[in-house]
Structures are given as C-alpha cells and as structure tokens.
Design a protein around this motif. Structure first.
Motif, mmCIF file in Angstrom:
data_model
loop_
_atom_site.group_PDB
_atom_site.id
_atom_site.type_symbol
_atom_site.label_atom_id
_atom_site.label_comp_id
_atom_site.label_asym_id
_atom_site.label_seq_id
_atom_site.Cartn_x
_atom_site.Cartn_y
_atom_site.Cartn_z
ATOM 1 N N ARG A 1 -7.437 4.717 -5.112
ATOM 2 C CA ARG A 1 -6.931 4.471 -6.455
ATOM 3 C C ARG A 1 -6.099 3.177 -6.506
ATOM 4 N N SER A 2 -5.308 2.931 -5.469
ATOM 5 C CA SER A 2 -4.531 1.692 -5.382
ATOM 6 C C SER A 2 -5.459 0.480 -5.377
ATOM 7 N N LEU A 3 -6.535 0.615 -4.582
ATOM 8 C CA LEU A 3 -7.490 -0.496 -4.497
ATOM 9 C C LEU A 3 -8.105 -0.794 -5.863
ATOM 10 N N GLU A 4 -8.488 0.286 -6.562
ATOM 11 C CA GLU A 4 -9.058 0.119 -7.895
ATOM 12 C C GLU A 4 -8.106 -0.657 -8.798
ATOM 13 N N ALA A 5 -6.824 -0.254 -8.751
ATOM 14 C CA ALA A 5 -5.824 -0.890 -9.613
ATOM 15 C C ALA A 5 -5.655 -2.365 -9.265
ATOM 16 N N LEU A 6 -5.683 -2.683 -7.969
ATOM 17 C CA LEU A 6 -5.532 -4.083 -7.561
ATOM 18 C C LEU A 6 -6.744 -4.903 -7.983
ATOM 19 N N LYS A 7 -7.927 -4.270 -7.942
ATOM 20 C CA LYS A 7 -9.135 -4.975 -8.388
ATOM 21 C C LYS A 7 -9.056 -5.250 -9.881
ATOM 22 N N ARG A 8 -8.511 -4.290 -10.587
ATOM 23 C CA ARG A 8 -8.390 -4.421 -12.031
ATOM 24 C C ARG A 8 -7.564 -5.634 -12.448
ATOM 25 N N ILE B 1 1.958 -5.057 -12.318
ATOM 26 C CA ILE B 1 1.127 -4.588 -13.430
ATOM 27 C C ILE B 1 0.115 -3.560 -12.932
ATOM 28 N N ALA B 2 -0.471 -3.831 -11.753
ATOM 29 C CA ALA B 2 -1.422 -2.878 -11.179
ATOM 30 C C ALA B 2 -0.764 -1.517 -11.021
ATOM 31 N N MET B 3 0.486 -1.503 -10.542
ATOM 32 C CA MET B 3 1.197 -0.243 -10.338
ATOM 33 C C MET B 3 1.471 0.450 -11.680
ATOM 34 N N ALA B 4 1.768 -0.357 -12.688
ATOM 35 C CA ALA B 4 2.078 0.224 -13.993
ATOM 36 C C ALA B 4 0.847 0.848 -14.650
ATOM 37 N N VAL B 5 -0.319 0.234 -14.466
ATOM 38 C CA VAL B 5 -1.508 0.736 -15.167
ATOM 39 C C VAL B 5 -2.296 1.753 -14.343
ATOM 40 N N MET B 6 -1.860 1.985 -13.127
ATOM 41 C CA MET B 6 -2.611 2.861 -12.230
ATOM 42 C C MET B 6 -2.835 4.244 -12.843
ATOM 43 N N MET B 7 -1.824 4.765 -13.558
ATOM 44 C CA MET B 7 -1.924 6.097 -14.146
ATOM 45 C C MET B 7 -2.484 6.057 -15.570
ATOM 46 N N GLU B 8 -2.992 4.898 -15.972
ATOM 47 C CA GLU B 8 -3.524 4.739 -17.326
ATOM 48 C C GLU B 8 -2.563 5.296 -18.383
ATOM 49 N N VAL C 1 -4.211 -6.896 0.647
ATOM 50 C CA VAL C 1 -2.971 -6.819 -0.124
ATOM 51 C C VAL C 1 -2.187 -5.559 0.250
ATOM 52 N N LEU C 2 -2.900 -4.449 0.425
ATOM 53 C CA LEU C 2 -2.245 -3.170 0.716
ATOM 54 C C LEU C 2 -1.388 -3.229 1.976
ATOM 55 N N ALA C 3 -1.813 -4.030 2.934
ATOM 56 C CA ALA C 3 -1.107 -4.073 4.214
ATOM 57 C C ALA C 3 0.052 -5.065 4.210
ATOM 58 N N ARG C 4 0.149 -5.857 3.169
ATOM 59 C CA ARG C 4 1.154 -6.929 3.199
ATOM 60 C C ARG C 4 2.438 -6.529 2.480
ATOM 61 N N TYR C 5 3.488 -7.330 2.729
ATOM 62 C CA TYR C 5 4.811 -7.087 2.146
ATOM 63 C C TYR C 5 5.030 -7.988 0.924
ATOM 64 N N PRO C 6 5.907 -7.584 0.007
ATOM 65 C CA PRO C 6 6.119 -8.363 -1.213
ATOM 66 C C PRO C 6 6.400 -9.854 -0.982
ATOM 67 N N HIS C 7 7.203 -10.179 0.074
ATOM 68 C CA HIS C 7 7.561 -11.600 0.239
ATOM 69 C C HIS C 7 6.367 -12.473 0.578
ATOM 70 N N GLU C 8 5.243 -11.868 0.925
ATOM 71 C CA GLU C 8 4.078 -12.678 1.292
ATOM 72 C C GLU C 8 3.269 -13.132 0.077
ATOM 73 N N GLY D 1 0.821 -1.209 0.000
ATOM 74 C CA GLY D 1 0.000 0.000 0.000
ATOM 75 C C GLY D 1 0.855 1.259 0.000
ATOM 76 N N ARG D 2 1.904 1.239 0.800
ATOM 77 C CA ARG D 2 2.811 2.383 0.898
ATOM 78 C C ARG D 2 3.489 2.639 -0.454
ATOM 79 N N GLN D 3 3.939 1.548 -1.095
ATOM 80 C CA GLN D 3 4.623 1.702 -2.381
ATOM 81 C C GLN D 3 3.677 2.254 -3.434
ATOM 82 N N MET D 4 2.423 1.791 -3.396
ATOM 83 C CA MET D 4 1.467 2.251 -4.398
ATOM 84 C C MET D 4 1.101 3.705 -4.152
ATOM 85 N N ARG D 5 1.110 4.101 -2.881
ATOM 86 C CA ARG D 5 0.833 5.492 -2.551
ATOM 87 C C ARG D 5 2.007 6.366 -3.018
ATOM 88 N N ASN D 6 3.226 5.868 -2.755
ATOM 89 C CA ASN D 6 4.427 6.647 -3.097
ATOM 90 C C ASN D 6 4.502 7.005 -4.576
#
Lengths: 330, 320
Positions: free
Chosen positions: B129-136, B163-170, B145-152, B109-114
């Motif tokens: 907006r992060s949530l929307e992207a993850l749903k997508r 991919i969610a992070m890449a498409v977030m800004m359309e 998902v937002l609260a968890r770390y990559p290794h999980e 969540g922090r990374q997606m906010r950053n």
C-alpha cells in the motif's frame, strides 16, 4: 560608468565525501557579470542552482576556486580579511532568514548599531543614528527595546534592511528578501529598497524565485541552471522573448492570480540532475522540450546577441510554443 | 453534499495580555469534490482555523461558540481519541514544512507502515500500500524510497512523500496548509498539477491554505478570504478574483505584483497595520485601513449575499 562589482569566470568548488572517496562539486561553474551603481541585478533559478553560493562568493564570504571578483576597483577574492574589512562597509548582505539572521539575545537597537561598532564609527551619535535608520525603514523608536522574537516577519525583515543600509553601502546583496512575506509587506520592503537605490545610487543584487518581483524591480536578470548562467540580459527583453528554453519554462511556470488565464505551460521532464553527475553536452538537454541533434554531445557556448547572452544551440524565436508530445503519467 | 460546514465559529486564546479573539463568526462550506482555498496574510487566522477543525488548538485556546460539522458529525467537543478515529480515512493533513512532518530517525517505509496501524494487515500488505501511494505521487524508484531516511530527499520530494502519506487512506477531506510555500516556481506548479490529479482520482474535497494568490487561482474552485480572524469574502474563485466585493480582497489582489501588467518600480501596498486582536474593534475589522470607510462602518457589518455563493462581510459590498 565603471561597474561597482565585476565578476569574471567565477567558480566555486565544494569538496565532499570521505578521505578515500573524495569528489568535487562545482557549485558555481564559471560565471561573469557586472553590476553598476543604481542598478538592480536579479539572480533567478531553482534551489540548488548556485544563486546563494554565487552571492556569497561575490561578497567575499565564500572562497572561490577560479576567476576574479572586483569591487569598486579592488580585487577582493583572496584578499586577507584585515584588508577587506574597510571595503565591507560598502557592501552589505541581507540574509535569507529574516529572524534567523538576527541574534536572538540582542535588542533591535543594538542590532542596528552593531555595524557602527564593528567599524568603530560614530561613537557619540549611534543612538540617534539608530532611531533615524529605524524610521527610514518604517519602524518607530520604541522598537529599539524589542528582541527579535517579538517582531513579525515583516518587521524583522525591516531590521535586516536597516542593518544593511546602516553604513550607506554602495552595494546590497539581498538573498530572497521577500520570501515568506505577505504580498502587501513584500511591496513595502521592495519599495524601500528601490527608494534607497534611487537616493543613494545603490546597486542591488536580488536573489529570488518570484519572477513577478523580478519583472518589476530588476534592470538586468541572470538565469542560473546547475551553477551556470544560461541566459543573462535586460529584464524587459528576457521576459518578452526568452531565448533559452529553461528561461521560457521558468516564465511559463509562474502561477498567476487569474482563474481564466490560458496556461501554455511548458512542462519540464525528469528531475533536476545532480551536480555530481552533470549531463553531457548541454546540461539542460535531459529536461528540454526542444532538445535537438547536438544537444546531448556538444556543450553550447554562451553567445552574445545584442545586449544579452545565452547558451543554447537552438535559441527560441519570440513567442515559441513548446512542441507537443505524449506525456505519460506512469 | 457538504463535507465540511463551519458556522459562526469563534475561537479565543487566553494570553498574558487578556482574551484574544482569534476567530470571529467564521462560516463557510466545503462541498463534495471541491477544492476550497483559504487566503489571507500572516496572522489572519488561517492556521488557527485548521487547528480548530483538527482539534489541535493550543492549550490556551478554545472554541467559544459555533460549530464544525464533518459529513454531518459535529467535531467541536469531540475527545482527542474520537478525533483520532476520524484522522486518516476521514480527514488527512499535509503541513507546510515537510521535514517537520517526517520523523528524521526512521526510514520512510517504517513511517508509512506505522500510520497504517489500524488496518490490521500484514507487514507486506502495508508495504504494498505504501508503494502504491508513492507511485501515485510520481516518485521515481518507490522501492528505494521506502528504505531511505527523510534527510536523503530534497524539499520537493519530501513534500511528495508527505502527500503520499496523507492520501494513502483515501480521505474524504484533505487539508493542505501552505504545501507549496517552501518550493520553487517549477516545483510549485508540479505540486499543483499533482494535487489536482490526486483530488480527481480519490474524489476527495480539499481545503487548501495559502497566501499565494496565483496558486489559489489555478487550483481552487472556491475561495475564502480571511482578514484578522474574520471571513471577509467567500465565493467561487472566478467571482472573487474577477469581481471582488470586499475592499480588502480588492486591495490584496492589487498588491500582487503578478496583477500589474505594466512594469512599475513602485509596488502597491495596504497602508496601516493589522488591528490588535486583544482589543478587537466592534465595527468592521478592516475599517481603519479601508479607503471607503464611512460612519456606518462603526457597527459590525452584515454578511451580504451578492449572488448564490458569493458572500461579503461589508455594508457596502459590491458598491466599491
């Protein structure tokens, strides 16, 4: 002919969690198979299905919690390392990461000679033998001076093959031998293994998720799901008429380089279940498009039909199509 | 409309062994709403090409000539800061290794906010907006998902997050560098379906790098075939796969075990080795390995146009 490797009811358990909250993960849950000299046996399945763990257990690199492993007539599970050492000469392993499995501080010449040193063999002729092995895998003698970081992926893979065949083993276990290789290099590595198989009557266990490769090189194929075999038998039969829905969906998920090919893809629902929470009944029922009445409650037995075995209450007829259902993209 | 136009691009690297000519006269277009695949074996310059586009070439590398236009704007010569302005809403990238793309010590969540630092929105809006992207990208339970770390997460799930992070800004252009290489066949297929859907929803163009011909055949409208730093063939996927005009494309397709219908133990290969790019031959780059080579191949081959969009860099294009 006697099998070179015979595995019976093999199970591998890993312990996880803290002291108070301990749980066991059954990574391999009772599998049986045999590999004969000159035969190629393929293990397929998704990551986490237990392929690598099974291979390591078959090679004695992983302690087992149940069952038995016989290699060349000797029971090797539980055998003390000292007694097993002479047998190790006859079984070798090609690890998944071609560069990572070579020590970065050793030159190619020393890497290829290492098996001889470990087994105290061929003191005088090691150098000649090294060059001969390198040429066998298509690398010139000048490679003996190179370090692993100076090799391409394909070259590192060939060094791995040279090490694996150095002591003329009877069995090679190859874990994803072509992962990350380009198609043309992939062909070279597979042809090399196949050539050795024919000349040395070598048995090969190949772990891969490239089903196109399996179709060409394997005599037998076993399909793993959550640490069990769901289907095992001759490659040709399984590819032409899979009996287990999971096999059928794996085969249909195989992207083919033909833009016009109709894709009758069997889409699997939901995510892969966790090994810590195995589904009841048939463990594939949570994702199976053909799920039927007793699948959720009764685990199917692995049943024999001609020369293949599969575990499914409602095996597929040849050419079966997935039932059409509403797919929601929520 | 052309979203990305690369023309006569040349890239050199200064190495201990001299000047390495990594890309030679590379030209191709990515049109609006098209998915373009770049295929070729390791070392053919696929990664150098995207690094050149993204202004991420290593310090010893430089664009020696040619141009890269993105929506009419010239990218060569842009400063890193100007390039940074374009990233996100202009060009977004998904890299091969999802673990390497995510910061292991920050929750998702922090990374997606950053990465939404430019939006100027409140924290809660960014999280929405992060949530929307993850749903997508169809990740189950996106709030968790937002609260968890990559290794999980498993490899497939991490790639979905990337991919969610890449498409977030359309973005107008999504560059995907071998995003399915680390995945199994079933997950790979799911990823192809996902990318297709996202491309349609967002209406972006995609530049998709892969060495998996099967994936390219399924996903891409057009394809660019690279060999040793040159584009040897480009055209619609159907044309290139059905009527390959360059001997290398033909060989590459033949080598894929998936193209062999009859079972054969002896798989086809391409004999010979990649040329030394420190001493790039002046003539046809594929000639030393080409079964059809002749005297005329000692000169640099022309780009022959076989039909409107199908272009082949071979003197005998279409005749082999």
């Amino acid at each position: 002919m006697n099998p070179i490797l015979e595995v019976r009811d093999l199970a591998v358990t890993f312990r996880t969690g803290s002291m108070l909250n301990r749980s066991d993960i059954l990574a391999v849950a009772g599998v049986s198979f045999a590999v004969h000299p000159g035969e190629t046996f393929a293990l397929v399945g998704e990551s986490g299905s237990g392929k690598t763990t099974l291979a390591r257990a078959a090679n004695g690199l992983q302690e087992i919690s149940n069952g038995s492993v016989r290699f060349d007539g000797y029971r090797i599970d539980g055998m003390p390392a000292r007694e097993r050492k002479p047998l190790r000469r006859d079984m070798s392993m090609m690890f998944q990461d071609p560069v990572g499995s070579l020590s970065p501080r050793m030159r190619v010449g020393d890497l290829v000679a290492e098996p001889f040193r470990i087994h105290g063999l061929g003191a005088g002729s090691i150098r000649e033998e090294t060059v001969r092995l390198l040429s066998l895998v298509g690398l010139s003698a000048e490679f003996v001076h190179r370090y692993p970081h100076q090799l391409s992926g394909g070259q590192a893979r060939r060094v791995g093959v040279a090490r694996a065949i150095a002591l003329s083993p009877k069995l090679i276990i190859a874990d994803e031998p072509t992962a990350g290789l380009d198609v043309s290099v992939q062909g070279e590595v597979l042809n090399l293994l196949n050539d050795l198989r024919e000349r040395l009557k070598l048995a090969i266990i190949i772990i891969t998720h490239n089903l196109h490769v399996v179709r060409h090189v394997a005599d037998q194929v076993a399909v793993m799901y959550l640490g069990r075999f769901v289907e095992i038998g001759p490659t040709g039969k399984i590819f032409s008429a899979p009996a287990h829905p999971y096999t059928a969906s794996l085969l249909s998920a195989n992207p083919e380089p033909d833009p016009d090919k109709p894709r009758n893809r069997i889409s699997l629902s939901a995510e892969v279940p966790s090994l810590l929470a195995r589904p009841s009944g048939c463990e594939f029922h949570t994702r199976c498009p053909w799920v039927g009445g007793k699948c959720g409650s009764q685990p199917p037995d692995l049943r024999q039909q001609d020369d293949r075995r599969f575990s499914c209450h409602y095996p597929l007829a040849p050419g079966a199509q997935a039932p059409v259902k509403e797919v929601s993209h929520g | 409309m052309t979203v990305l136009a690369v023309s006569d691009l040349n890239v050199h690297f200064t190495t201990g062994a001299g000047e390495l000519h990594a890309l030679r006269d590379v030209s191709f277009d990515v049109s609006e709403n098209r998915v373009v695949g770049v295929v070729g074996e390791s070392g053919c310059g696929k990664s150098t090409l995207i690094n050149a586009i993204l202004n991420l070439l290593a310090d010893n590398g430089r664009i020696s000539s040619g141009s890269i236009e993105f929506s009419g704007q010239e990218l060569t010569g842009l400063s890193r800061r100007q390039m940074r302005e374009l990233r996100g809403p202009g060009i977004a990238t998904v890299f091969q290794d999802p673990m390497g793309a995510l910061n292991p010590v920050l929750p998702i969540g922090r990374q997606m906010r950053n990465i939404q630092y430019r939006s100027g929105q409140a924290k809660s809006e960014k999280d929405m907006r992060s949530l929307e992207a993850l749903k997508r990208v169809r990740l189950p339970d996106p709030e968790a998902v937002l609260a968890r770390y990559p290794h999980e997460f498993s490899g497939g799930m991490k790639q979905r997050i990337a991919i969610a992070m890449a498409v977030m800004m359309e973005p107008d252009l999504l560059i995907a560098d071998e995003p399915t290489t680390a995945l199994d066949a079933t997950l790979e297929v799911a990823m192809i379906e996902l990318l297709k859907d996202l491309q349609r929803q967002i209406g972006c163009s995609v530049l998709f790098i892969s060495h998996h011909l099967g994936v390219v055949a399924e996903l891409c409208d057009d394809v660019v075939v690279m060999y040793a730093g040159e584009v040897v063939e480009r055209g619609s996927t159907r044309e290139v796969f059905k009527n390959p005009g360059h001997p290398y494309s033909l060989k590459l397709l033949e080598c894929d075990p998936a193209r062999q219908t009859a079972r054969r133990r002896d798989l086809p290969t391409i004999p010979g080795e990649l040329p030394d790019l420190n001493h790039r031959p002046t003539g046809c780059i594929f000639a030393p390995r080409c079964p059809h080579r002749g005297k005329e191949c000692a000169d640099a081959p022309p780009d022959r146009q076989l039909d409107e969009s199908h272009i082949v860099r071979c003197i005998r294009a279409g005749a082999v």
